[in-house]
Enzyme design. Structure first.
Site, short mmCIF file in Angstrom:
data_model
loop_
_atom_site.label_atom_id
_atom_site.label_comp_id
_atom_site.label_asym_id
_atom_site.label_seq_id
_atom_site.Cartn_x
_atom_site.Cartn_y
_atom_site.Cartn_z
N ILE A 281 0.82 -1.22 0.00
CA ILE A 281 0.00 0.00 0.00
C ILE A 281 0.85 1.27 0.00
O ILE A 281 0.33 2.36 -0.19
CB ILE A 281 -0.96 0.03 1.21
CG1 ILE A 281 -0.18 -0.01 2.53
CG2 ILE A 281 -1.94 -1.11 1.13
CD1 ILE A 281 -1.06 0.20 3.74
N GLY B 112 8.57 3.60 -0.24
CA GLY B 112 9.48 4.74 -0.27
C GLY B 112 10.88 4.26 -0.59
O GLY B 112 11.12 3.08 -0.87
N VAL C 15 5.22 -0.46 3.09
CA VAL C 15 4.08 -0.73 3.96
C VAL C 15 3.15 -1.71 3.25
O VAL C 15 2.82 -1.53 2.08
CB VAL C 15 3.32 0.57 4.31
CG1 VAL C 15 2.14 0.26 5.22
CG2 VAL C 15 4.26 1.57 4.98
N LYS D 153 4.82 -2.44 8.52
CA LYS D 153 5.80 -1.47 8.05
C LYS D 153 7.19 -2.07 8.24
O LYS D 153 7.54 -2.50 9.34
CB LYS D 153 5.68 -0.16 8.83
CG LYS D 153 6.57 0.96 8.33
CD LYS D 153 6.26 2.26 9.06
CE LYS D 153 7.12 3.40 8.54
NZ LYS D 153 6.80 4.68 9.23
N ASP E 161 7.14 15.44 12.85
CA ASP E 161 6.80 15.37 11.43
C ASP E 161 5.28 15.50 11.22
O ASP E 161 4.68 14.73 10.47
CB ASP E 161 7.31 14.05 10.83
CG ASP E 161 7.47 14.13 9.31
OD1 ASP E 161 7.52 15.25 8.77
OD2 ASP E 161 7.54 13.07 8.67
#
Length: 336
Positions: free
Chosen positions: A55, A58, A63, A78, A175
């Site tokens: 899904i 990076g 993930v 993850k 973040d």
């Protein structure tokens, strides 16, 4: 290959965040020597989690959506990318830190960590098991004009509660941005959850957080200025100070984008403008036509001076409630 009896997460921490049927604390090493596909689809991680699909992906992590064979529910996994884990990057260590950080936070507006396992016998590829959220990232929700009205205020209020819970746990998220806020539709309305604690760190020195501080400190040395520059507070960008107030600065940037349709000038550009007396951020916010209590929240959370910055969750919530009363449910700010 035998099972490990202790989880990387403290058993006491996990028990506070999961129901009894979820408290599967032991780390199990997968007996599979080959991945069924390039993306690991169909693989069983730690003898329990069947990977259904990818899904998110990076440069360092991936993930998955997976099914928990023990509870028959959908979860999110993850993990570092295989090539990254094989070379022992700091991302794997940060994932462990993320799981430990999340285990400290108890709040319905913060994603829950359910487990932490390792896929390989050398324990180089940690896999964080998270609750599955059937929702939409806030940056996608922002495409709907209606989010600039009362619905946006409701989202903002839940996000404040999430940030406050993180701070009560002695952490700074570091973040806060729209893509790290997930909005799901539930029976009683919208539910907002703050996700991605990969950069979270202790807000202050605490004896009970020494291990976490050391863990994050090692990752931080390899990730100075990692984060989202457009949302970073001046003190975080210029001298690396991580304070709860910095999360509220990021929150202010998010609100500016949510209700005014754009982010304020980047920190370094605002610094240049401030030196020449040309930083018009406050004036733009207050003249935007949004309710004054909302304008005050945005303007005061974006203050450079941490002593002047609005960083009190109760005061922010009070102002947002006041702003909500000034907006009809279907009101669209700045939309013709």
């Amino acid at each position: 290959m035998g099972d490990y009896s202790d989880s990387v997460l403290d058993r006491r921490e996990l028990s506070e965040h999961t129901q009894p049927e979820d408290a599967f604390c032991s780390i199990k090493i997968s007996h599979r020597r080959k991945r069924p596909s390039r993306d690991g689809l169909g693989a069983v991680v730690a003898g329990r989690y069947v990977i259904l699909d990818v899904i998110g992906r990076g440069g360092m992590g991936i993930v998955y959506r997976a099914r928990d064979l023990k509870t028959d529910r959908i979860v999110a996994l993850k993990a570092p990318r295989y090539e990254r884990a094989r070379h022992g990057t700091d991302f794997a260590q940060r994932l462990i830190c993320e799981a430990r950080a999340l285990a400290r936070v108890v709040d319905p507006n913060v994603v829950r960590v359910l487990d932490l396992v390792f896929e390989d016998a050398q324990q180089r590829r940690p896999v964080v098991v998270l609750e599955w959220i059937d929702g939409t990232p806030l940056d996608h929700e922002m495409e709907e004009p209606s989010v600039r009205g009362r619905r946006g205020i409701e989202i903002a209020m839940q996000l404040v509660q999430a940030i406050s819970a993180v701070h009560r746990a002695g952490l700074v998220h570091r973040d806060v941005k729209p893509s790290n806020v997930c909005v799901s539709r539930e029976r009683d309305g919208h539910c907002v959850r703050l996700v991605d604690f990969g950069l979270a760190c202790p807000a202050q020195s605490q004896k009970d957080a020494e291990d976490l501080a050391s863990c994050v400190g090692n990752a931080r040395r390899a990730s100075v200025f990692m984060g989202s520059a457009s949302y970073m507070a001046p003190e975080s960008m210029l001298d690396g100070r991580d304070t709860p107030s910095a999360d509220y600065f990021s929150f202010g940037v998010l609100l500016h984008e949510l209700f005014l349709g754009s982010r304020p000038r980047p920190v370094l550009e605002r610094l240049h403008c401030a030196l020449y007396g040309d930083d018009e951020t406050d004036a733009c916010v207050r003249q935007s036509g949004i309710p004054l209590p909302l304008a005050r929240v945005i303007s005061e959370t974006l203050q450079w001076n941490t002593n002047s910055r609005l960083a009190d969750s109760r005061e922010i919530l009070s102002l947002l409630r006041e702003a909500s009363r000034e907006l009809p449910p279907a009101h669209e700010i700045g939309v013709d």
